[in-house]
Design a protein around this motif. Sequence first.
Motif, PDB file in Angstrom:
ATOM      1  N   LEU A  21      -1.996   4.767  36.294  1.00  0.00           N
ATOM      2  CA  LEU A  21      -0.971   4.438  35.508  1.00  0.00           C
ATOM      3  C   LEU A  21      -0.122   5.269  35.775  1.00  0.00           C
ATOM      4  O   LEU A  21       0.307   6.058  35.861  1.00  0.00           O
ATOM      5  N   VAL A  22       1.362   4.840  35.859  1.00  0.00           N
ATOM      6  CA  VAL A  22       2.447   5.088  36.614  1.00  0.00           C
ATOM      7  C   VAL A  22       3.083   5.803  35.678  1.00  0.00           C
ATOM      8  O   VAL A  22       3.681   4.994  34.512  1.00  0.00           O
ATOM      9  N   ASN A  23       4.159   7.012  35.951  1.00  0.00           N
ATOM     10  CA  ASN A  23       4.364   7.671  34.835  1.00  0.00           C
ATOM     11  C   ASN A  23       5.786   7.735  35.331  1.00  0.00           C
ATOM     12  O   ASN A  23       6.128   8.928  35.548  1.00  0.00           O
ATOM     13  N   GLY A  24       6.205   6.286  35.063  1.00  0.00           N
ATOM     14  CA  GLY A  24       7.119   6.022  35.814  1.00  0.00           C
ATOM     15  C   GLY A  24       7.723   4.494  36.542  1.00  0.00           C
ATOM     16  O   GLY A  24       6.923   3.993  36.593  1.00  0.00           O
ATOM     17  N   PRO A  25       8.739   4.266  37.320  1.00  0.00           N
ATOM     18  CA  PRO A  25       8.770   3.219  37.836  1.00  0.00           C
ATOM     19  C   PRO A  25       8.489   2.631  39.018  1.00  0.00           C
ATOM     20  O   PRO A  25       7.892   4.291  39.479  1.00  0.00           O
ATOM     21  N   VAL A  26       7.635   1.097  39.344  1.00  0.00           N
ATOM     22  CA  VAL A  26       6.916   1.311  41.056  1.00  0.00           C
ATOM     23  C   VAL A  26       8.032   0.380  41.745  1.00  0.00           C
ATOM     24  O   VAL A  26       8.872  -0.420  41.148  1.00  0.00           O
ATOM     25  N   ILE A  27       8.245   1.156  42.718  1.00  0.00           N
ATOM     26  CA  ILE A  27       9.381   0.646  43.670  1.00  0.00           C
ATOM     27  C   ILE A  27       8.055  -0.324  44.947  1.00  0.00           C
ATOM     28  O   ILE A  27       7.549   0.417  45.295  1.00  0.00           O
ATOM     29  N   VAL A  28       8.815  -1.364  44.724  1.00  0.00           N
ATOM     30  CA  VAL A  28       8.314  -2.610  45.691  1.00  0.00           C
ATOM     31  C   VAL A  28       8.653  -2.631  47.390  1.00  0.00           C
ATOM     32  O   VAL A  28       9.841  -3.422  47.010  1.00  0.00           O
ATOM     33  N   GLY A  29       9.204  -1.683  47.886  1.00  0.00           N
ATOM     34  CA  GLY A  29       9.186  -2.173  49.218  1.00  0.00           C
ATOM     35  C   GLY A  29       9.559  -0.441  49.318  1.00  0.00           C
ATOM     36  O   GLY A  29      10.461  -0.190  49.055  1.00  0.00           O
ATOM     37  N   ALA A  30      10.015  -0.710  50.752  1.00  0.00           N
ATOM     38  CA  ALA A  30      10.154   0.977  51.677  1.00  0.00           C
ATOM     39  C   ALA A  30      11.108   0.954  52.417  1.00  0.00           C
ATOM     40  O   ALA A  30      11.132   1.455  53.437  1.00  0.00           O
ATOM     41  N   GLY A  31      11.705  -0.174  52.744  1.00  0.00           N
ATOM     42  CA  GLY A  31      13.094   0.017  53.534  1.00  0.00           C
ATOM     43  C   GLY A  31      14.067   0.582  52.691  1.00  0.00           C
ATOM     44  O   GLY A  31      13.985   1.386  51.922  1.00  0.00           O
ATOM     45  N   PRO A  32      15.663   0.466  53.287  1.00  0.00           N
ATOM     46  CA  PRO A  32      16.995   0.598  52.812  1.00  0.00           C
ATOM     47  C   PRO A  32      17.160   1.309  51.432  1.00  0.00           C
ATOM     48  O   PRO A  32      17.349   2.348  50.763  1.00  0.00           O
ATOM     49  N   SER A  33      16.837  -0.287  51.009  1.00  0.00           N
ATOM     50  CA  SER A  33      17.086  -0.508  49.208  1.00  0.00           C
ATOM     51  C   SER A  33      15.675   0.425  48.557  1.00  0.00           C
ATOM     52  O   SER A  33      16.493   0.903  47.893  1.00  0.00           O
ATOM     53  N   GLY A  34      14.899  -0.085  48.873  1.00  0.00           N
ATOM     54  CA  GLY A  34      13.415   1.394  48.311  1.00  0.00           C
ATOM     55  C   GLY A  34      13.805   2.649  48.374  1.00  0.00           C
ATOM     56  O   GLY A  34      13.714   3.339  47.619  1.00  0.00           O
ATOM     57  N   LEU A  35      13.743   2.688  48.985  1.00  0.00           N
ATOM     58  CA  LEU A  35      14.523   4.399  49.537  1.00  0.00           C
ATOM     59  C   LEU A  35      15.824   4.891  49.264  1.00  0.00           C
ATOM     60  O   LEU A  35      15.707   6.147  47.937  1.00  0.00           O
ATOM     61  N   ALA A  36      16.418   3.993  49.174  1.00  0.00           N
ATOM     62  CA  ALA A  36      18.387   4.318  47.901  1.00  0.00           C
ATOM     63  C   ALA A  36      17.448   4.773  46.440  1.00  0.00           C
ATOM     64  O   ALA A  36      18.255   5.676  45.743  1.00  0.00           O
ATOM     65  N   THR A  37      17.305   3.430  46.023  1.00  0.00           N
ATOM     66  CA  THR A  37      17.367   4.542  44.725  1.00  0.00           C
ATOM     67  C   THR A  37      15.634   4.602  43.973  1.00  0.00           C
ATOM     68  O   THR A  37      15.907   5.627  43.016  1.00  0.00           O
ATOM     69  N   ALA A  38      15.007   5.099  45.181  1.00  0.00           N
ATOM     70  CA  ALA A  38      13.679   6.232  45.213  1.00  0.00           C
ATOM     71  C   ALA A  38      14.724   7.267  44.900  1.00  0.00           C
ATOM     72  O   ALA A  38      14.185   8.523  44.259  1.00  0.00           O
ATOM     73  N   ALA A  39      15.516   7.637  46.057  1.00  0.00           N
ATOM     74  CA  ALA A  39      16.796   8.768  46.241  1.00  0.00           C
ATOM     75  C   ALA A  39      17.215   9.094  44.860  1.00  0.00           C
ATOM     76  O   ALA A  39      17.427  10.391  43.955  1.00  0.00           O
ATOM     77  N   CYS A  40      18.070   7.685  44.336  1.00  0.00           N
ATOM     78  CA  CYS A  40      18.894   7.928  43.188  1.00  0.00           C
ATOM     79  C   CYS A  40      18.226   8.608  42.572  1.00  0.00           C
ATOM     80  O   CYS A  40      18.106   9.551  41.252  1.00  0.00           O
ATOM     81  N   LEU A  41      16.797   7.831  41.765  1.00  0.00           N
ATOM     82  CA  LEU A  41      15.408   8.414  40.840  1.00  0.00           C
ATOM     83  C   LEU A  41      15.087   9.460  40.793  1.00  0.00           C
ATOM     84  O   LEU A  41      15.360  10.393  39.934  1.00  0.00           O
ATOM     85  N   ARG A  42      15.223  10.259  42.022  1.00  0.00           N
ATOM     86  CA  ARG A  42      14.977  11.431  42.099  1.00  0.00           C
ATOM     87  C   ARG A  42      15.503  12.669  41.835  1.00  0.00           C
ATOM     88  O   ARG A  42      15.809  13.569  40.700  1.00  0.00           O
ATOM     89  N   GLU A  43      16.925  11.970  41.750  1.00  0.00           N
ATOM     90  CA  GLU A  43      18.083  12.684  41.506  1.00  0.00           C
ATOM     91  C   GLU A  43      18.610  12.733  39.470  1.00  0.00           C
ATOM     92  O   GLU A  43      18.521  13.446  39.346  1.00  0.00           O
ATOM     93  N   GLN A  44      17.445  11.497  38.884  1.00  0.00           N
ATOM     94  CA  GLN A  44      17.959  11.402  37.745  1.00  0.00           C
ATOM     95  C   GLN A  44      16.723  12.843  37.589  1.00  0.00           C
ATOM     96  O   GLN A  44      16.166  12.488  36.016  1.00  0.00           O
ATOM     97  N   GLY A  45      15.409  13.067  38.023  1.00  0.00           N
ATOM     98  CA  GLY A  45      14.360  13.110  37.865  1.00  0.00           C
ATOM     99  C   GLY A  45      13.446  12.596  37.418  1.00  0.00           C
ATOM    100  O   GLY A  45      11.925  12.739  36.115  1.00  0.00           O
ATOM    101  N   VAL A  46      13.761  11.577  37.404  1.00  0.00           N
ATOM    102  CA  VAL A  46      12.794  10.571  37.530  1.00  0.00           C
ATOM    103  C   VAL A  46      11.479  10.246  38.343  1.00  0.00           C
ATOM    104  O   VAL A  46      11.802   9.978  39.038  1.00  0.00           O
ATOM    105  N   PRO A  47      10.367  10.123  37.882  1.00  0.00           N
ATOM    106  CA  PRO A  47       8.418  10.390  38.663  1.00  0.00           C
ATOM    107  C   PRO A  47       8.801   8.891  39.617  1.00  0.00           C
ATOM    108  O   PRO A  47       8.895   7.802  38.376  1.00  0.00           O
ATOM    109  N   PHE A  48       8.382   8.305  40.150  1.00  0.00           N
ATOM    110  CA  PHE A  48       8.284   7.028  41.137  1.00  0.00           C
ATOM    111  C   PHE A  48       6.917   7.078  41.773  1.00  0.00           C
ATOM    112  O   PHE A  48       6.646   7.913  42.395  1.00  0.00           O
ATOM    113  N   VAL A  49       6.844   5.843  42.298  1.00  0.00           N
ATOM    114  CA  VAL A  49       5.287   5.111  43.121  1.00  0.00           C
ATOM    115  C   VAL A  49       6.182   4.417  43.762  1.00  0.00           C
ATOM    116  O   VAL A  49       6.696   3.294  43.109  1.00  0.00           O
TER     117      VAL A  49
END
Length: 424
Positions: A21-49
């Motif tokens: 059970l993920v406490n936050g969003p699941v991001i499918v794909g670790a290309g530039p798009s996935g990395l950009a989304t993860a970084a912006c979520l990190r800045e928002q304080g939102v955990p992710f996988v």
Amino acid sequence: MENLFRLADQDQGFFQRKWTLVNGPVIVGAGPSGLATAACLREQGVPFVVLERAECIASLWQKRTYDRLKLHLPKQYCQLPKMPFPEDFPEYPTKRQFIEYLESYAKHFDINPKFNECVQSARYDETSGFWRVKTVVMSGSNRTEFEYICRWLVVATGENAERVVPDIEGLAEFGGEIIHACDYKSGEKFQGKKVLVVGCGNSGMEVSLDLCNHNASPSMVVRSSVHVLPREIFGKSTYELAFFMLKWLPIWLVDKLMLILTWLVLGNVEKYGLKRPSIGPLELKNTQGKTPVLDIGALEKIKSGDINVVPGIKRFSRGEVELLDGKKLDIDSVILATGYRSNVPSWLQEGEFFSKNGFPKAPFPNGWKGNGGLYAVGFTRRGLSGASSDAISIAKDIGMVWKQETKQHKKRTIACHRRCISQF
């Protein structure tokens, strides 16, 4: 803490099943798009996988691009949110430099994808209001099936997830080497050979140029019309110039001005077999997603005859190809620069937000958000700048809900604590 809890309650020899059970969003794909989304979520304080089917970030760039590749646009239009390129990088970074930038980006924002996890399916459970994402991990003879349960699902697999291999008559009987452009690294091994390059986009043009530089003899198939623009016009980036004019002028007028300037720089390219579409380059990109070719030297080789432009293919036979104009060419190898496609329909069990071609139905700038916590990043057909725009929007949207719920949870916790104290 990224996971609320993890269960691993079944272990039957070589077959294992686990779920999280993920406490936050699941991001499918670790290309530039996935990395950009993860970084912006990190800045928002939102955990992710972040789930990635390959064993590295940006697998398209690391594994499926040719050695001489550089960014076609100036670096300021290709940087991801919250972190610019190093100042000492050239205006058009190389493939290696871009990969180094992405690796530094992931490290800076503490993004640690789960590698070698291939998503098999993802569906929204109406009853619970959660997404169920099933993956498979192969390690030697062990096959582990995993299921992630999450409120938000971010599709970041991109426009270029799978190669496109056309069905051409007789290709199986050709007998020579046939590779897709994603497997092409350098023209070195093709020295002295006659090579047919199928496709005239940016990849087809650059592969043909690279073959020339390694003393091969390329013939490039130009089946349909194509816009060829100079990468720079009078020392200024063509993209930057168009972007500037679009602030003040309508797109149809910018297209006309760009074509006039292109004619002044490149001359009439139609007499070399490169017929221009009736729709302007920017409008064609916006409406059909077709990217114009930014010339970095191939046109000069076409004009000199070092790159032979040929029409569409009728059929292959052993050691040769017959063209639509009836001519036959003896060739040694075939390189399919025939592009890529989205793979979303193969795993996402959803039909409202994404269309059958694997792209969001809503046009830019409204194609980043669906229903039930579903998001898409990197499907704008506007390159890395479009992906960055999506990533920022997605993180803000999820972050707003996350912060509201976290705030409410804290209030409930404080209220409960006060009630407990008042009883003593």
